[in-house]
Scaffold this motif. Structure first.
Motif, PDB file in Angstrom:
ATOM      1  N   TYR A  95      71.387 -11.542 -87.016  1.00  0.00           N
ATOM      2  CA  TYR A  95      72.645 -11.630 -86.208  1.00  0.00           C
ATOM      3  C   TYR A  95      72.248 -10.937 -84.909  1.00  0.00           C
ATOM      4  N   VAL A  96      72.759 -11.444 -83.875  1.00  0.00           N
ATOM      5  CA  VAL A  96      73.045 -10.770 -82.518  1.00  0.00           C
ATOM      6  C   VAL A  96      74.430 -10.703 -82.070  1.00  0.00           C
ATOM      7  N   SER A  97      74.672  -9.703 -81.307  1.00  0.00           N
ATOM      8  CA  SER A  97      76.095  -9.268 -80.780  1.00  0.00           C
ATOM      9  C   SER A  97      76.006  -9.233 -79.381  1.00  0.00           C
ATOM     10  N   GLY A  98      77.373  -9.536 -78.612  1.00  0.00           N
ATOM     11  CA  GLY A  98      77.167  -9.353 -77.440  1.00  0.00           C
ATOM     12  C   GLY A  98      78.611  -9.506 -76.794  1.00  0.00           C
ATOM     13  N   THR A  99      78.690  -9.717 -75.555  1.00  0.00           N
ATOM     14  CA  THR A  99      80.103  -9.827 -74.923  1.00  0.00           C
ATOM     15  C   THR A  99      79.984 -11.073 -74.304  1.00  0.00           C
ATOM     16  N   GLY A 100      81.203 -11.832 -74.124  1.00  0.00           N
ATOM     17  CA  GLY A 100      81.232 -13.078 -73.250  1.00  0.00           C
ATOM     18  C   GLY A 100      81.050 -14.211 -74.307  1.00  0.00           C
ATOM     19  N   VAL A 101      80.887 -15.412 -73.760  1.00  0.00           N
ATOM     20  CA  VAL A 101      80.578 -16.641 -74.643  1.00  0.00           C
ATOM     21  C   VAL A 101      79.145 -16.833 -74.767  1.00  0.00           C
ATOM     22  N   LEU A 102      78.580 -16.487 -76.142  1.00  0.00           N
ATOM     23  CA  LEU A 102      77.011 -17.007 -76.267  1.00  0.00           C
ATOM     24  C   LEU A 102      76.899 -18.239 -76.643  1.00  0.00           C
ATOM     25  N   THR A 103      78.142 -19.212 -76.843  1.00  0.00           N
ATOM     26  CA  THR A 103      77.473 -20.339 -77.357  1.00  0.00           C
ATOM     27  C   THR A 103      76.729 -21.402 -76.478  1.00  0.00           C
ATOM     28  N   ASP A 104      76.748 -21.285 -75.255  1.00  0.00           N
ATOM     29  CA  ASP A 104      76.104 -22.100 -74.325  1.00  0.00           C
ATOM     30  C   ASP A 104      74.908 -21.708 -73.961  1.00  0.00           C
ATOM     31  N   LEU A 105      74.370 -20.510 -74.671  1.00  0.00           N
ATOM     32  CA  LEU A 105      73.181 -20.096 -74.483  1.00  0.00           C
ATOM     33  C   LEU A 105      72.003 -20.258 -75.642  1.00  0.00           C
ATOM     34  N   GLU A 106      70.677 -20.157 -75.067  1.00  0.00           N
ATOM     35  CA  GLU A 106      69.620 -20.401 -75.982  1.00  0.00           C
ATOM     36  C   GLU A 106      68.981 -19.292 -76.470  1.00  0.00           C
ATOM     37  N   LEU A 107      68.656 -19.014 -77.592  1.00  0.00           N
ATOM     38  CA  LEU A 107      68.005 -17.845 -78.298  1.00  0.00           C
ATOM     39  C   LEU A 107      66.405 -18.084 -78.550  1.00  0.00           C
ATOM     40  N   ASP A 119      61.813 -18.211 -88.598  1.00  0.00           N
ATOM     41  CA  ASP A 119      60.733 -18.138 -89.507  1.00  0.00           C
ATOM     42  C   ASP A 119      59.611 -17.496 -89.006  1.00  0.00           C
ATOM     43  N   VAL A 120      59.061 -16.576 -89.669  1.00  0.00           N
ATOM     44  CA  VAL A 120      57.920 -15.792 -89.171  1.00  0.00           C
ATOM     45  C   VAL A 120      56.610 -16.218 -89.935  1.00  0.00           C
ATOM     46  N   GLU A 121      55.795 -16.817 -89.124  1.00  0.00           N
ATOM     47  CA  GLU A 121      54.484 -16.901 -89.379  1.00  0.00           C
ATOM     48  C   GLU A 121      53.707 -16.114 -90.145  1.00  0.00           C
ATOM     49  N   GLY A 122      52.678 -16.239 -91.207  1.00  0.00           N
ATOM     50  CA  GLY A 122      52.204 -15.440 -91.813  1.00  0.00           C
ATOM     51  C   GLY A 122      50.973 -14.719 -90.561  1.00  0.00           C
ATOM     52  N   SER A 123      50.666 -15.310 -89.676  1.00  0.00           N
ATOM     53  CA  SER A 123      49.765 -14.610 -88.690  1.00  0.00           C
ATOM     54  C   SER A 123      50.190 -13.957 -87.658  1.00  0.00           C
ATOM     55  N   VAL A 124      51.834 -13.370 -87.572  1.00  0.00           N
ATOM     56  CA  VAL A 124      52.396 -12.794 -86.702  1.00  0.00           C
ATOM     57  C   VAL A 124      51.881 -11.249 -86.981  1.00  0.00           C
ATOM     58  N   PRO A 125      51.444 -10.385 -86.045  1.00  0.00           N
ATOM     59  CA  PRO A 125      51.018  -9.112 -86.373  1.00  0.00           C
ATOM     60  C   PRO A 125      52.208  -8.051 -86.387  1.00  0.00           C
ATOM     61  N   GLU A 126      51.880  -7.045 -87.141  1.00  0.00           N
ATOM     62  CA  GLU A 126      53.035  -5.827 -86.830  1.00  0.00           C
ATOM     63  C   GLU A 126      53.365  -5.611 -85.704  1.00  0.00           C
ATOM     64  N   GLY A 127      54.504  -5.362 -85.454  1.00  0.00           N
ATOM     65  CA  GLY A 127      55.002  -4.833 -84.000  1.00  0.00           C
ATOM     66  C   GLY A 127      56.436  -5.121 -83.844  1.00  0.00           C
ATOM     67  N   GLU A 128      56.832  -4.851 -82.726  1.00  0.00           N
ATOM     68  CA  GLU A 128      58.311  -5.006 -82.279  1.00  0.00           C
ATOM     69  C   GLU A 128      58.327  -6.200 -81.274  1.00  0.00           C
ATOM     70  N   TYR A 129      59.253  -7.052 -81.443  1.00  0.00           N
ATOM     71  CA  TYR A 129      59.418  -8.249 -80.787  1.00  0.00           C
ATOM     72  C   TYR A 129      60.965  -8.386 -80.026  1.00  0.00           C
ATOM     73  N   THR A 130      60.832  -9.116 -78.968  1.00  0.00           N
ATOM     74  CA  THR A 130      62.063  -8.836 -78.112  1.00  0.00           C
ATOM     75  C   THR A 130      62.859 -10.304 -78.385  1.00  0.00           C
ATOM     76  N   LEU A 131      64.333 -10.035 -78.520  1.00  0.00           N
ATOM     77  CA  LEU A 131      65.414 -11.109 -78.758  1.00  0.00           C
ATOM     78  C   LEU A 131      65.526 -11.681 -77.169  1.00  0.00           C
ATOM     79  N   ARG A 132      65.465 -12.660 -76.906  1.00  0.00           N
ATOM     80  CA  ARG A 132      65.738 -13.335 -75.345  1.00  0.00           C
ATOM     81  C   ARG A 132      66.879 -14.377 -75.514  1.00  0.00           C
ATOM     82  N   LEU A 133      67.566 -14.384 -74.263  1.00  0.00           N
ATOM     83  CA  LEU A 133      68.438 -15.092 -74.239  1.00  0.00           C
ATOM     84  C   LEU A 133      68.392 -15.928 -72.904  1.00  0.00           C
ATOM     85  N   PHE A 134      68.420 -17.160 -72.834  1.00  0.00           N
ATOM     86  CA  PHE A 134      68.214 -18.073 -71.778  1.00  0.00           C
ATOM     87  C   PHE A 134      69.444 -18.950 -71.461  1.00  0.00           C
TER      88      PHE A 134
END
Ligand SMILES: [Zn+2]
Length: 429
Positions: free
Chosen positions: A344-356, A387-402
């Motif tokens: 889940y991701v939460s925010g303000t305003g309308v997130l519907t016309d945005l790309e994740l 879907d997290v591929e088996g090859s993704v290394p341990e670590g922190e990843y960023t959620l981006r909005l376009f």
């Protein structure tokens, strides 16, 4: 269950969430403009016998071992050795120029310790009190766990994870401040076991940001001869703009968050303790959202520079938190490689016309899974399967909005890929 009961259920979930993130506290005593660090390569800390006697620790027989693992987490990545011993002492040193000379980790219900957890500190799971001199040399570090709170080594629901708490407080004890990366052990917020219906054990594992912070102070441990380099530079700021600007790096190959820092009022920043390699650099401020600054190459013993006019974008920040299992929070969602999870991701305003999107090339957002659950008027929520591929290394990843392919906003380190199992897989990929 009728339809009418639904809003009540949602309200209950939101209430749970605000109650689930607690802030950590660091107290410093003495004055110093300099970076705080221990003068030597060895730090001696005494573990109070109150850990053997406290009725508030579940799995108390494992307490000392959990504390020792937390100490090893730091010693194994940076040029500092945390040496533990046992002590009959119970109480934190009172504030002042100097302590009693013993750096103590305690959970005893003594009046001195209880005094730390009054007023705004009453909701905090632990407090570290640092003593240092004018040159920033740490003289003593006392860590007090809130004796009123239930703590555990076994993931018991509703308690604080002892090892995670100690990893965080020991980070303070060696001189680190808080991290702005969701998913970092030095992040400001901590959850009780049970947030997202999971044990809160994520912080047991240091993030790249935590490691860079420790190496910036003490260098790498002996085993890592390749480390470290640094990055300095500046980001563009509109005149009179007072919002805080954060700058962070993501590994070019994996998309994992390397490290993050706050730029000063002039937009200048510096990040030390970085693993050599190619990185993308980004900035975000709480008012304007995120911007891409450029690509850099970090080399051992070299300071790379990045000057960018970008940084103060015309946009505005939209994202506020993440979530899992129906709960929203400001705590990273732990996932495992080779499986799928509903985020889940939460925010303000309308997130519907945005790309994740997610910063890792191996973490794919399933576009057909996107839904917009109703959490009331105050917050916009989007749910989606990754879907997290088996090859993704341990670590922190960023959620981006376009928007129209243009970066608008980010949550840095919103998803943390780790080995500790999250059993709530959405489906097998
Ligand atoms: Zn803290």
């Amino acid at each position: 269950m009728g339809l009418k009961s639904q809003p009540l259920l949602i309200l209950t979930m939101l209430t749970l969430v605000t109650a689930s993130a607690f802030a950590y506290e660091l107290q410093t005593t003495g004055e110093s403009g300099a970076r705080l660090r221990w003068p030597g390569a060895t730090v001696e800390l005494a573990v109070s016998e109150s850990f053997d006697e406290s009725s508030n620790i579940r799995g108390a027989d494992q307490a000392y071992e959990a504390i020792a693992r937390a100490a090893r987490a730091w010693s194994s990545v940076a040029g500092i050795e945390i040496v533990l011993s046992r002590s009959k002492e119970l109480s934190v040193s009172p504030p002042g120029r100097r302590g009693d000379g013993v750096s103590l980790i305690t959970i005893a219900q003594t009046p001195e310790n209880l005094l730390l957890f009054t007023g705004p500190n009453s909701g905090r799971p632990a407090v570290t009190r640092l003593f240092f001199d004018k040159k920033g040399r740490i003289l003593e570090a006392d860590i007090v766990l809130n004796p009123y709170f239930s703590t555990s080594t076994d993931g018991s629901l509703g308690s604080f994870d002892l090892e995670s708490t100690l990893v965080h407080e020991l980070g303070h004890a060696i001189g680190l401040g808080h991290s702005a990366v969701f998913g970092a052990s030095m992040r400001t917020n901590v959850a009780r076991n049970g947030l997202y219906s999971l044990p809160f054990t994520s912080a047991r594992t240091l993030s790249r940001d935590d490691i860079a912070g420790a190496r910036a102070l003490y260098g790498p441990d002996d085993s890592d001869g390749a480390c470290c380099g640094s990055l300095s530079g500046s980001v563009g700021r509109a005149p009179g703009d007072e919002s805080e600007v954060f700058v962070w790096l993501e590994e070019k190959e994996t998309g994992a968050v390397g490290s993050m820092t706050r730029a000063n009022d002039s937009g200048e920043f510096r990040i030390d303790g970085l693993e050599p390699g190619a990185y993308h650099v980004y900035s975000r401020d709480a008012a304007h959202g995120a911007a891409y600054l450029g690509q850099i190459e970090v080399k051992k013993d070299v300071n790379s520079e990045l000057m960018s006019k970008a940084g103060s974008t015309a946009g505005r920040s939209l994202l506020s938190g993440v979530g899992f299992n129906g709960q929203l929070s400001t705590i990273a969602v732990p996932v495992n490689a080779g499986r799928s999870f509903k985020i889940y991701v939460s925010g303000t305003g309308v997130l519907t016309d945005l790309e994740l999107g997610i910063s890792a090339p191996g973490i794919e957002v399933d576009l057909s899974s996107i839904e917009f659950p109703d959490y009331g008027k105050e917050v916009s929520v989007t749910a989606f399967v990754v879907d997290v591929e088996g090859s993704v290394p341990e670590g922190e990843y960023t959620l981006r909005l376009f928007r129209d392919g243009e970066l608008v906003d980010c949550i840095v380190g919103a998803i943390t890929v780790e080995r500790l199992p999250n059993p709530w897989s959405h489906r097998e990929p």
